[in-house]
Design an enzyme around this catalytic site. Sequence first.
Site, PDB file in Angstrom:
ATOM      1  N   ASP A   7       1.007  -1.149  -0.182  1.00 31.90           N
ATOM      2  CA  ASP A   7       0.002   0.121  -0.021  1.00 31.90           C
ATOM      3  C   ASP A   7       0.854   1.144   0.047  1.00 31.90           C
ATOM      4  O   ASP A   7       2.094   1.025  -0.183  1.00 31.90           O
ATOM      5  CB  ASP A   7      -0.843   0.273   1.128  1.00 31.90           C
ATOM      6  CG  ASP A   7      -0.367   0.172   2.594  1.00 31.90           C
ATOM      7  OD1 ASP A   7       0.899   0.571   2.748  1.00 31.90           O
ATOM      8  OD2 ASP A   7      -1.005   0.235   3.459  1.00 31.90           O
ATOM      9  N   CYS A  64       3.274  -3.232   4.069  1.00 30.15           N
ATOM     10  CA  CYS A  64       2.370  -2.066   4.535  1.00 30.15           C
ATOM     11  C   CYS A  64       2.916  -1.404   5.586  1.00 30.15           C
ATOM     12  O   CYS A  64       4.181  -1.306   5.673  1.00 30.15           O
ATOM     13  CB  CYS A  64       0.761  -2.290   4.764  1.00 30.15           C
ATOM     14  SG  CYS A  64       0.671  -3.446   6.468  1.00 30.15           S
ATOM     15  N   THR A  66       2.831  -1.554   9.139  1.00 34.11           N
ATOM     16  CA  THR A  66       3.161  -2.596   9.981  1.00 34.11           C
ATOM     17  C   THR A  66       3.133  -3.861   9.636  1.00 34.11           C
ATOM     18  O   THR A  66       3.828  -4.634  10.379  1.00 34.11           O
ATOM     19  CB  THR A  66       1.991  -2.531  11.217  1.00 34.11           C
ATOM     20  OG1 THR A  66       0.669  -3.012  10.497  1.00 34.11           O
ATOM     21  CG2 THR A  66       1.853  -1.247  11.747  1.00 34.11           C
ATOM     22  N   GLY A  67       2.799  -4.189   8.254  1.00 31.15           N
ATOM     23  CA  GLY A  67       2.712  -5.704   7.853  1.00 31.15           C
ATOM     24  C   GLY A  67       1.642  -6.233   8.180  1.00 31.15           C
ATOM     25  O   GLY A  67       1.414  -7.394   7.661  1.00 31.15           O
ATOM     26  N   GLY A  69      -1.896  -5.277   8.500  1.00 30.44           N
ATOM     27  CA  GLY A  69      -3.148  -5.406   7.608  1.00 30.44           C
ATOM     28  C   GLY A  69      -3.082  -6.016   6.397  1.00 30.44           C
ATOM     29  O   GLY A  69      -3.840  -6.935   6.153  1.00 30.44           O
ATOM     30  N   HIS A  97       9.222 -24.580   9.032  1.00 29.65           N
ATOM     31  CA  HIS A  97       8.224 -25.298   9.797  1.00 29.65           C
ATOM     32  C   HIS A  97       6.758 -25.045   9.237  1.00 29.65           C
ATOM     33  O   HIS A  97       5.765 -25.989   9.359  1.00 29.65           O
ATOM     34  CB  HIS A  97       8.134 -24.973  11.360  1.00 29.65           C
ATOM     35  CG  HIS A  97       9.390 -25.601  12.097  1.00 29.65           C
ATOM     36  ND1 HIS A  97       9.446 -25.619  13.383  1.00 29.65           N
ATOM     37  CD2 HIS A  97      10.316 -26.328  11.457  1.00 29.65           C
ATOM     38  CE1 HIS A  97      10.551 -26.165  13.993  1.00 29.65           C
ATOM     39  NE2 HIS A  97      11.297 -26.555  12.700  1.00 29.65           N
ATOM     40  N   HIS A 132       6.070 -31.357  10.401  1.00 29.13           N
ATOM     41  CA  HIS A 132       5.658 -30.223  10.143  1.00 29.13           C
ATOM     42  C   HIS A 132       4.625 -30.112   8.685  1.00 29.13           C
ATOM     43  O   HIS A 132       3.572 -29.413   8.766  1.00 29.13           O
ATOM     44  CB  HIS A 132       6.806 -29.249   9.661  1.00 29.13           C
ATOM     45  CG  HIS A 132       7.649 -29.266  10.987  1.00 29.13           C
ATOM     46  ND1 HIS A 132       7.476 -28.581  11.896  1.00 29.13           N
ATOM     47  CD2 HIS A 132       8.987 -29.497  10.704  1.00 29.13           C
ATOM     48  CE1 HIS A 132       8.583 -28.940  12.725  1.00 29.13           C
ATOM     49  NE2 HIS A 132       9.401 -29.430  12.114  1.00 29.13           N
TER      50      HIS A 132
HETATM   51  C1  RB5 Z   1      -1.547   2.696   6.614  1.00 30.41           C
HETATM   52  O1  RB5 Z   1      -1.606   4.302   7.262  1.00 30.41           O
HETATM   53  C2  RB5 Z   1      -1.469   1.736   7.383  1.00 30.41           C
HETATM   54  O2  RB5 Z   1      -2.324   1.626   8.117  1.00 30.41           O
HETATM   55  C3  RB5 Z   1      -1.310   0.618   6.500  1.00 30.41           C
HETATM   56  O3  RB5 Z   1      -0.237   0.611   5.896  1.00 30.41           O
HETATM   57  C4  RB5 Z   1      -0.929  -0.591   7.583  1.00 30.41           C
HETATM   58  O4  RB5 Z   1      -0.055  -0.699   8.452  1.00 30.41           O
HETATM   59  C5  RB5 Z   1      -2.172  -1.521   8.481  1.00 30.41           C
HETATM   60  O5  RB5 Z   1      -1.976  -2.593   8.822  1.00 30.41           O
END
Ligand code: RB5
Length: 149
Positions: A7, A64, A66-67, A69, A97, A132
């Site tokens: 994103d 994204c 945080t990774g 979403g 695994h 596994h």
């Molecule tokens: C976008 O601002 C942010 O919410 C998205 O990139 C991600 O981190 C969501 O999990």
Amino acid sequence: MIAIACDHAGIDLKPTVISVLDELGIPYKDFGTHKRESCDYPIYAARAAKAVASGECDLGIVLCGTGAGIGMAANKVRGIRCVICSDTYTAKMSRLHNNANMLSLGSRVVGTELAKDIVRVWLMTSFEGERHARRVALIDKLDQGEELE
Ligand code: RB5
């Protein structure tokens, strides 16, 4: 062939991921986004995840902020086992695994060099199989909506 998607928040990390793929000589297909304007990560997660689930791509890497979403969204596609990861140990074990077929990274969580190490180890580690395989088969059963025990 590696599916890549991100994103607007993950886009800054995309060149780093691509640099590792280039270094390893691994081809990739970029499912977007290609812009920095705000967008909805599930759309891009679905594009990459469907390419992996269908066999068009062997593995996928999604990015994204945080990774979290984009990884969660990828995991909603049947057949996807996406690891949301910010360390090299988990990256390695998720292949050994769990036979993870997608990797999700947060551009606001991992720095460039750590991201490179994570991508390298994830791509270069293979599934161990044996006990596994039984557990991954149970994950796949859940994925098919089946009951366990
Ligand atoms: C976008 O601002 C942010 O919410 C998205 O990139 C991600 O981190 C969501 O999990």
